[in-house]
Design a protein around this motif. Sequence first.
Motif, PDB file in Angstrom:
ATOM      1  N   LEU A 255       8.063  -2.692   5.582  1.00 23.13           N
ATOM      2  CA  LEU A 255       9.351  -2.690   4.749  1.00 23.13           C
ATOM      3  C   LEU A 255       8.988  -1.868   3.720  1.00 23.13           C
ATOM      4  O   LEU A 255       7.993  -1.994   3.102  1.00 23.13           O
ATOM      5  N   LYS A 256       9.592  -0.754   3.762  1.00 22.46           N
ATOM      6  CA  LYS A 256       9.130   0.472   2.600  1.00 22.46           C
ATOM      7  C   LYS A 256      10.222   0.211   1.463  1.00 22.46           C
ATOM      8  O   LYS A 256      11.388   0.052   1.589  1.00 22.46           O
TER       9      LYS A 256
ATOM     10  N   THR B 109       6.265   2.483  -1.663  1.00 28.05           N
ATOM     11  CA  THR B 109       5.141   1.614  -1.042  1.00 28.05           C
ATOM     12  C   THR B 109       5.701   0.939   0.135  1.00 28.05           C
ATOM     13  O   THR B 109       6.826   0.689   0.194  1.00 28.05           O
ATOM     14  N   THR B 110       4.550   0.381   0.728  1.00 32.35           N
ATOM     15  CA  THR B 110       4.985  -0.179   2.006  1.00 32.35           C
ATOM     16  C   THR B 110       4.236  -1.559   2.138  1.00 32.35           C
ATOM     17  O   THR B 110       3.354  -1.911   1.691  1.00 32.35           O
ATOM     18  N   LEU B 111       5.200  -2.565   2.496  1.00 31.32           N
ATOM     19  CA  LEU B 111       4.779  -3.893   2.866  1.00 31.32           C
ATOM     20  C   LEU B 111       4.628  -4.186   4.245  1.00 31.32           C
ATOM     21  O   LEU B 111       5.808  -4.119   4.991  1.00 31.32           O
TER      22      LEU B 111
ATOM     23  N   SER C  65      14.665 -14.520  11.861  1.00 30.37           N
ATOM     24  CA  SER C  65      15.413 -13.689  10.881  1.00 30.37           C
ATOM     25  C   SER C  65      14.806 -13.542   9.832  1.00 30.37           C
ATOM     26  O   SER C  65      14.358 -14.477   9.096  1.00 30.37           O
ATOM     27  N   VAL C  66      14.626 -12.181   9.281  1.00 29.47           N
ATOM     28  CA  VAL C  66      13.904 -11.970   8.103  1.00 29.47           C
ATOM     29  C   VAL C  66      14.466 -11.318   7.177  1.00 29.47           C
ATOM     30  O   VAL C  66      15.157 -10.380   7.461  1.00 29.47           O
ATOM     31  N   GLY C  67      14.591 -11.829   5.764  1.00 31.18           N
ATOM     32  CA  GLY C  67      15.094 -10.991   4.802  1.00 31.18           C
ATOM     33  C   GLY C  67      13.964 -10.935   3.580  1.00 31.18           C
ATOM     34  O   GLY C  67      13.013 -11.580   3.549  1.00 31.18           O
ATOM     35  N   GLY C  68      14.188  -9.952   2.642  1.00 31.07           N
ATOM     36  CA  GLY C  68      13.193  -9.974   1.555  1.00 31.07           C
ATOM     37  C   GLY C  68      13.874  -9.790   0.221  1.00 31.07           C
ATOM     38  O   GLY C  68      15.306  -9.372   0.065  1.00 31.07           O
ATOM     39  N   GLN C  69      13.162 -10.020  -0.877  1.00 34.77           N
ATOM     40  CA  GLN C  69      13.702  -9.906  -2.262  1.00 34.77           C
ATOM     41  C   GLN C  69      12.524  -9.301  -3.151  1.00 34.77           C
ATOM     42  O   GLN C  69      11.633  -9.686  -3.000  1.00 34.77           O
ATOM     43  N   ILE C  70      12.863  -8.384  -3.802  1.00 37.02           N
ATOM     44  CA  ILE C  70      11.866  -7.771  -5.020  1.00 37.02           C
ATOM     45  C   ILE C  70      12.193  -8.686  -6.187  1.00 37.02           C
ATOM     46  O   ILE C  70      13.370  -8.147  -6.972  1.00 37.02           O
ATOM     47  N   ILE C  71      11.396  -9.373  -6.898  1.00 31.99           N
ATOM     48  CA  ILE C  71      11.593 -10.034  -8.051  1.00 31.99           C
ATOM     49  C   ILE C  71      10.558  -9.723  -8.886  1.00 31.99           C
ATOM     50  O   ILE C  71       9.437  -9.765  -9.087  1.00 31.99           O
ATOM     51  N   ASP C  72      11.158  -9.398 -10.210  1.00 32.25           N
ATOM     52  CA  ASP C  72      10.128  -8.905 -11.353  1.00 32.25           C
ATOM     53  C   ASP C  72       9.419 -10.098 -12.156  1.00 32.25           C
ATOM     54  O   ASP C  72       9.695 -11.249 -11.627  1.00 32.25           O
ATOM     55  N   ILE C  73       8.459 -10.045 -12.887  1.00 35.29           N
ATOM     56  CA  ILE C  73       7.796 -11.015 -13.295  1.00 35.29           C
ATOM     57  C   ILE C  73       8.461 -11.978 -14.367  1.00 35.29           C
ATOM     58  O   ILE C  73       8.002 -12.987 -14.560  1.00 35.29           O
TER      59      ILE C  73
ATOM     60  N   PHE D 279       0.809  -1.211   0.030  1.00 33.96           N
ATOM     61  CA  PHE D 279       0.123   0.173  -0.151  1.00 33.96           C
ATOM     62  C   PHE D 279       0.827   1.325  -0.074  1.00 33.96           C
ATOM     63  O   PHE D 279       1.865   1.233   0.741  1.00 33.96           O
ATOM     64  N   PRO D 280       0.805   2.258  -0.835  1.00 35.90           N
ATOM     65  CA  PRO D 280      -0.278   2.122  -2.020  1.00 35.90           C
ATOM     66  C   PRO D 280       0.086   1.333  -3.264  1.00 35.90           C
ATOM     67  O   PRO D 280       1.210   1.082  -3.376  1.00 35.90           O
TER      68      PRO D 280
END
Length: 437
Positions: free
Chosen positions: A424-425, A385-387, A396-404, A377-378
């Motif tokens: 996570l912004k 944008t915020t998750l 222990s938390v990590g993240g990845q932004i992966i395209d289509i 959002f939004p």
Amino acid sequence: MKRLLLALFALFLLIPSASGQTMAPKWEYVESFPDAPGGRYDDMVFLDTQRGWIVNLAGEIWNTSDGAQTWSLQTDKNVRFRSVAFRKEDGPFGEVGWAGTFSTPESVLWETRDGGEYWIDISHRIYGDKPSGICGIWTVGDYAWGVGAFNGTPTIIKTSDGGRTWHGRAVGNVAGALIDVYFQDENIGFAVGGTGDNLDGLAVILRTEDGGETWEQAFVSTLTPGANSEWAWKISFPSRDVGYVSVEYSSSASPMAKVLKTEDGGLSWREIMIPGSTQSAGLQGLGFISETTGWASGRGTTSITTDGGESWQQISHYNPLSKEGQLDGSMNRFFVVNDTLAFGVGKRLYTLSGLEPVVTVTEPPEVPESFTMDPPFPNPFTETTTLRYRLDEPSSVGGQIIDILGRIQRIFPAEFKQPGDYELKWDGRDDSGVRLP
């Protein structure tokens, strides 16, 4: 103003926080050190926690005497410095050190005997075979070895009298090019490079048991699928038995990156692939703070392992705009001072300090059952944008932004968090700071 529609996937990686948790140390950017002219710094050495030197192809040699808090430019020569090493013992007027060059065969070796205040060309002290360049140097007491070049006749030089005289030996019978060198003591050592004479062929590891008088091939790699040729680049031995070597490629494709590992003191080696690291040129910089925790980097992607190379995760590079991330895609040398302090140099300088003991996983991990994440959002969004997500137990938390298309665009390194609600912004930018279309 155009708005971005979040047509990407957010992948969260959770590691349980029980007593068996593996925690990864973090690199910090050293703001007091200038960015490299020409793209990167090539080599560095530290004698202890306070005294260190860094060189580059622009002919610069930098020095710190206060643990990297401040730096001074000691010399600016019209040569291309590729390697540097200092003796543990002090000379009568200061520390004794050597710097090797490449593409300047008439001036391949420089020396200082006053801690770097004054450097002189000592290439005339090399007897026997002379290298066209010195890409790596290593010292053990009064002994020192230099190897090179990656684009010339493979030659190993050695001194046993503290640098007063050097003797060179061509080793074209066992290698085609040499890039890095490491000795465990006065007798057992390794030199790495390729079997081809122009960065073609395969990666090769040489081993000696007599201080460099004779060398034999300890390992020759298998050509990685998608690579046209490959060669070994950097060595890291976190212990006497366990060691690693990075592998660089020549390729028009994007092969999976590869490192070489030994667990018997260099007698035998095996190839380990790094999923997620797929660059046409493979790897360069490599460094391990322990037998299990290390980094492989150098050609646009940096990966970390905490289990001795059995698994890897890519990390987000340092972003000068946001001040977030670790390391950069031009890492060429890691130098471990002790088990709690290390430095890494590429385009910038980074330090790894205050390392907590790494606890190995003794039982198969279980992903926490209670984990929720709300839609971004939004969405669409213009700037950020915020998750939002919730943890019901320490993790222990990590993240990845992966395209289509499945490509990793942004990596958020894993962090240990207590139970609770978190955000996570994301600013719509990739790891290099470029805003995605």
